[in-house]
Structures are given as structure tokens and as C-alpha cells.
Design an enzyme around this catalytic site. Structure first.
Site, mmCIF file in Angstrom:
data_model
loop_
_atom_site.group_PDB
_atom_site.id
_atom_site.type_symbol
_atom_site.label_atom_id
_atom_site.label_comp_id
_atom_site.label_asym_id
_atom_site.label_seq_id
_atom_site.Cartn_x
_atom_site.Cartn_y
_atom_site.Cartn_z
ATOM 1 N N GLU A 110 45.725 43.890 36.774
ATOM 2 C CA GLU A 110 46.399 42.598 36.717
ATOM 3 C C GLU A 110 45.790 41.724 37.800
ATOM 4 O OE1 GLU A 110 49.002 45.583 34.990
ATOM 5 O OE2 GLU A 110 48.411 45.434 37.072
ATOM 6 N N TYR A 113 35.663 39.796 36.499
ATOM 7 C CA TYR A 113 36.097 40.875 35.618
ATOM 8 C C TYR A 113 35.546 40.693 34.202
ATOM 9 C CZ TYR A 113 39.284 41.870 39.481
ATOM 10 O OH TYR A 113 39.807 42.153 40.721
#
Length: 186
Positions: free
Chosen positions: A121, A133
Site C-alpha cells: 500500500e 512501483y
């Protein structure tokens, strides 16, 4: 730049992480995350068989030392999934590619222990981290409303499969470029 090393934090002969290591992690935690975890939380993570904790150190010798921890990352091994819980780089070292190197080291470690996918998260406002990411194969799969308790910010849930596929191992070797530092919390 100093020599950079990414390595596990060692455990003392008494089977516990050193108080120096915990103190260094707490100081860096305050800089990166505003005091996210307590000393007990770090000790539990470092002692857990399911937790894989890496430190980034910078020094001028070949031997990494705890005085120079400039980043850290952690994931939990849950079944065949690596849940990245922390990824942070000291503010003075951000933008030098260390976040990217650390992420690659975490993914390499997850692959070595036969994890098949990874999740995390990240704060919805952390565009640099989300881009990092995504660059490494993570995709947005959902949102946790008011996930971050300090300001009720949403958490973006990201997943990446294929850790056992070709091209995963060694992604961190020699990489330079813009790093992004963030945290995922489990």
C-alpha cells in the site's frame, strides 16, 4: 557518493537485534514516516521468521556500519506473497536511485524464497513512489479509504505477479536513476 550496501540487519549473539540498530531505525523512521513504528515493532519485525528486513548503509569503507543507515525496507512472506510493509530512504539521500535499488533487493529476496507475487500500500498522494512501483511491474488494484491514520489519506493497493519469471533477478544491480521512497503498511 559513499559506498552503498544493502544487507539484512544482523542479530546479536543473544538472539536479539542490537539496541543501536533499533535506535538508528527509529531515528530514520521519524525522518521518513513521522514515527510510524515503535521500538517494540521494529524488534518484532527483526525477530520474525516471516519478516525480511533490509538496511541500506552508506560509508567510506567496505564494511557497512549501523551509524550510516540511510534506508530500510521490509516485507512479510505470507504463503507465496511478499507484502512490502516499509520502504524508506533518508531525505538527504532521496533522488539518488536508492529507493529503486532497495525495491529491487526486496523483490530479489522475495524471489529467492520462492514468493510468486508482491503487494503493498502507498499513499495516494505519493506520485514518485507509485511511478517507481509501476516501473517495476506493480499495478493499481484498489484503494483503502482513510488508510493512513495520521491524515486519513487513502492507501493505493498495488500488486505485482511473476516474481519467479525471467528478468526479475538482478534488477537492482548497478541501477542508477531517480529513486522514489515511500512506505507500504500491512
Amino acid at each position: 557518493m559513499s559506498n552503498i550496501h544493502i544487507h539484512p540487519i544482523s542479530i546479536e549473539s543473544n538472539g536479539l537485534p542490537s539496541t543501536t540498530a533499533i535506535d538508528r531505525l527509529l531515528a530514520l523512521d521519524r525522518l521518513c514516516f513521522g514515527g510510524l513504528w515503535s521500538a517494540d515493532s521494529y524488534q518484532r519485525e527483526l525477530m520474525s521468521e516471516n519478516s525480511h528486513f533490509l538496511a541500506v548503509t552508506a560509508d567510506s569503507s567496505l564494511n557497512a556500519n549501523l551509524d550510516a543507515i540511510v534506508g530500510f525496507g521490509c516485507f512479510w512472506a505470507i504463503l507465496d506473497e511478499a507484502h512490502i510493509t516499509l520502504l524508506g530512504i533518508h531525505p538527504e539521500y532521496q533522488g539518488r536511485g536508492l529507493g529503486q535499488l532497495l525495491l529491487c533487493a526486496l523483490l530479489d529476496r522475495a524471489r529467492e524464497i520462492e514468493m510468486k507475487r508482491a503487494t503493498l500500500e502507498v499513499r495516494a498522494s505519493n506520485d514518485r513512489a507509485i511511478h517507481l512501483y509501476e516501473k517495476h511491474g506493480f499495478t493499481v488494484v484498489g484503494r483503502r479509504k482513510k488508510y493512513y491514520q495520521d491524515n486519513d489519506e487513502d492507501g493505493v493497493i498495488m500488486w505485482r505477479g511473476g516474481l519467479q519469471g525471467a528478468g526479475v533477478r538482478g534488477q537492482g544491480s548497478g541501477m542508477r536513476g531517480q529513486g522514489a521512497e515511500s512506505r507500504g503498511q500491512g
